[in-house]
Enzyme design. Structure first.
Site, PDB file in Angstrom:
ATOM      1  N   GLU A  71       0.848  -1.192   0.000  1.00  0.00           N
ATOM      2  CA  GLU A  71       0.000   0.000   0.000  1.00  0.00           C
ATOM      3  C   GLU A  71       0.884   1.242   0.000  1.00  0.00           C
ATOM      4  O   GLU A  71       1.696   1.429   0.901  1.00  0.00           O
ATOM      5  CB  GLU A  71      -0.919   0.018   1.220  1.00  0.00           C
ATOM      6  N   LYS A  76     -21.330  -3.215  -5.360  1.00  0.00           N
ATOM      7  CA  LYS A  76     -20.068  -2.961  -4.662  1.00  0.00           C
ATOM      8  C   LYS A  76     -20.296  -2.006  -3.498  1.00  0.00           C
ATOM      9  O   LYS A  76     -20.658  -0.840  -3.700  1.00  0.00           O
ATOM     10  CB  LYS A  76     -19.038  -2.397  -5.640  1.00  0.00           C
ATOM     11  N   CYS A 134     -26.914  -0.668   0.555  1.00  0.00           N
ATOM     12  CA  CYS A 134     -26.669   0.744   0.271  1.00  0.00           C
ATOM     13  C   CYS A 134     -27.433   1.585   1.295  1.00  0.00           C
ATOM     14  O   CYS A 134     -28.668   1.628   1.259  1.00  0.00           O
ATOM     15  CB  CYS A 134     -27.117   1.096  -1.142  1.00  0.00           C
ATOM     16  N   CYS A 160     -20.468   1.686  -4.414  1.00  0.00           N
ATOM     17  CA  CYS A 160     -21.694   2.162  -3.778  1.00  0.00           C
ATOM     18  C   CYS A 160     -22.334   3.276  -4.610  1.00  0.00           C
ATOM     19  O   CYS A 160     -22.528   4.400  -4.141  1.00  0.00           O
ATOM     20  CB  CYS A 160     -21.392   2.642  -2.362  1.00  0.00           C
ATOM     21  N   ASP A 215     -13.961  -4.041  -4.450  1.00  0.00           N
ATOM     22  CA  ASP A 215     -14.378  -3.348  -5.667  1.00  0.00           C
ATOM     23  C   ASP A 215     -13.668  -3.820  -6.932  1.00  0.00           C
ATOM     24  O   ASP A 215     -14.222  -3.719  -8.031  1.00  0.00           O
ATOM     25  CB  ASP A 215     -14.157  -1.844  -5.500  1.00  0.00           C
ATOM     26  N   GLN A 242     -14.603   6.060   3.892  1.00  0.00           N
ATOM     27  CA  GLN A 242     -15.309   6.808   2.865  1.00  0.00           C
ATOM     28  C   GLN A 242     -16.814   6.959   3.102  1.00  0.00           C
ATOM     29  O   GLN A 242     -17.401   7.954   2.648  1.00  0.00           O
ATOM     30  CB  GLN A 242     -15.040   6.193   1.498  1.00  0.00           C
TER      31      GLN A 242
END
Length: 396
Positions: free
Chosen positions: A35, A304, A339, A161, A296, A43
């Site tokens: 990473e 997703k 969602c 999303c 994702d 998020q």
């Protein structure tokens, strides 16, 4: 830093961190995680920040703070995967070998996928909660608008999303109504789907809220271009492309797997999005038995979202632990998606469904399409704490 790991994970977002932590809990040792970013974002809070109900400081941590101590953090950027050689190449030239590989780098935002959108993001009237630098800008724009036209767009799938892009439209309308200016603002919501969401019961609830706020809903329509200088957007719909001027634009770009991943052997032939070809239930690559993917960037069938990812982490961790232990993987992901859609700055509904958009409620006796105060509290206040203190530690 070693040049070989029993398990190598690409991606230090929700998927990579929570999976690595859970694998360690399952006694899988020698885990490396690639990473490059020094910060980690939660998020789902970005919409609340854009709606004035949260602060950015609640949504960000230093990456070192959330990285499991037992996992080796490889601070670099993946540039290529060579599955025949069981190796990952980093952008700086380093080569890392693996026994098992998990690919979860997330999606990239294709700002250049809409003509003029990338340049428009720097203009005073354009924003996007999908960019970590902009939720606070969104709130400033919402606060300052007292009349004119506000346009909110949702990207076509695949997207992370995607339906959450609607969230800021409802939050803004609730604020404008509270301020007594909603009647002076033309609000346009642009969605790529034939209905506002796709789940019958949720569609009914959202249409009622859209009517309550006086929102103009444009279905089967996408953002086709932005001219920031003229404050105009091009909207491509069933009857062709039309132009609309705006005073506020909240836009979400199209999305895909990272470009570098598209060029590896892992996507299926002909997959322009570049998603890792996996069995959508086992989460194991269809052609390379020691490669896995979730989140994702995986070519799964589900919507997703973070809620879907949480289910995937448990399945993949158990399957990978089984393979490392010499057993066959048996856990299967059920295509669950969720969602959370805030309809006001105090109420929210959880849309839960499978890959065919059939309802899949966690609590079947509760109306899944009803907006609730406790659901908003859960999404705004409780989930962030669960994320930082349980999910990223492999405990939820």
């Amino acid at each position: 830093m070693a040049d070989y790991y029993q398990v190598l994970v690409i991606g230090g977002g929700n998927a990579g961190i929570s999976l690595a932590a859970r694998l360690h809990r399952y006694k899988v040792a020698d885990i490396g995680l690639i990473e490059p970013r020094p910060v980690h974002y939660f998020q789902p809070l970005f919409s609340h920040i854009g709606g004035g109900a949260a602060r950015m400081s609640e949504a960000v941590r230093a990456q070192a703070q959330v990285m499991p101590r037992e996992v080796e953090w490889i601070r670099g950027e993946a540039a290529d995967i060579r599955p025949e050689e069981n190796a990952v190449l980093l952008a700086d030239g380093r080569r890392i070998g693996y026994g098992q590989l998990v690919v979860c780098p997330g999606l990239q935002l294709d700002w250049d996928g809409v003509p003029g959108l990338a340049e428009a993001m720097a203009s005073p009237q354009v924003t996007s909660n999908y960019d970590p630098a902009m939720p606070e800008k969104t709130w400033k724009l919402v606060c300052s608008l007292r009349s004119g036209t506000a346009v909110f767009t949702q990207p076509p799938e695949p997207a992370k999303c995607a339906g959450v892009a609607q969230k800021i439209a409802y939050l803004a309308c609730d604020y404008w109504r509270e301020q007594g200016v909603l009647e002076d603002i033309r609000v346009v919501l642009v969605v790529p789907t034939p209905t506002v969401f796709g789940v019958k019961e949720v569609d009914a609830a959202l249409r009622a809220k859209i009517a309550e706020y006086g929102i103009e809903l444009c279905t089967s329509t996408t953002l086709a271009g932005v001219d920031a200088a003229r404050r105009a957007v091009a909207l491509a719909g069933p009857d062709g492309t039309r132009e609309l001027t705006f005073n506020l634009l909240h836009a979400v770009p199209p999305q895909s797997a990272p470009d570098w991943l598209k060029d590896t052997p892992l996507p299926a032939a002909g997959d322009a999005g570049g998603f890792v070809e996996v069995d959508p239930e086992l989460l194991r690559h269809r052609r390379y038995g020691n490669v896995w993917s979730l989140g994702d960037a995986a070519a799964t069938l589900n919507y997703k979202s973070g809620g879907a990812l949480r289910k995937q982490v448990k399945v993949l961790a158990r399957n990978l632990a089984a393979v490392v232990g010499g057993r066959e993987p048996r856990e299967r992901y059920n295509h669950y998606g969720v969602c959370p859609i805030a309809l006001t700055r105090h109420t929210l509904l959880f849309a839960e469904f499978d890959h065919q958009y059939r309802p899949m409620p966690t609590f079947p006796r509760l109306d899944p399409a009803k907006e609730r105060r406790w659901a908003w509290v859960l999404d705004r206040w409780i989930f962030p704490q669960i994320y930082w203190h349980l999910i990223l530690k492999g405990r939820a």
